[in-house]
Write a protein that holds these residues in place. Sequence first.
Motif: not given
Length: 196
Positions: A16, A18-19, A56, A58, A78, A84-87, A93, A98
């Motif tokens: 996680d 993520q943003n 992540r 989502e 997310a 929001q859902a993006a790394y 990466r 993933d």
Amino acid sequence: MTPDTTAPTLALLLVDLQNAYFEAPALAGVRESLIERANELVRAARAAGRPVVLVRTEHARDRSTWTINMRADGEGFAFRGTEQAAYVSTLERAGAIDVVKTRDDAFHGTRLREVLSGLGVSQLLIGGVSTHSCVAETAMAAFAHDYRVAIAGEAVASENGSLAAAMLDFLTEELRQPVLDHAASLRLLQGPLDAR
């Protein structure tokens, strides 16, 4: 799927980064340093030929993937395809595997176990956010699946310090999952490949 017995048995698993998770003020304040330590672990894993798995969260806007507390609060996050859902953009990466999840436990309803089995992985070094929820639940699930686990103690963070400390104590004392400092985490990744 038959495990590849020539593959490294240790993988780096980062959860996680993520943003969405760095919107909490407590995590926003450590974002830069946490991502830098995570990137150092990624580079060490790559140099040693070890797999890097990024997990992540989502969710779907239609609530079909929401947890009980998300539905009770009427708040999702997310969402697929959003910022929001993006790394976090500075997370390294390239070459990482993933895996998408919808629960705190990265094994629940995902392809993670299949991925690790296919790589011949039996040991995990886990980092990410949040320590008291997604990191801890993933570590507990890994224990249930008979993976040997260590926690990258300086590459985890939480918005709830007391719960994080309690969970790390539990993982160490009850599940025998050591919490390593950054130097020890790097040494683990750089160490010889073994078949334990």
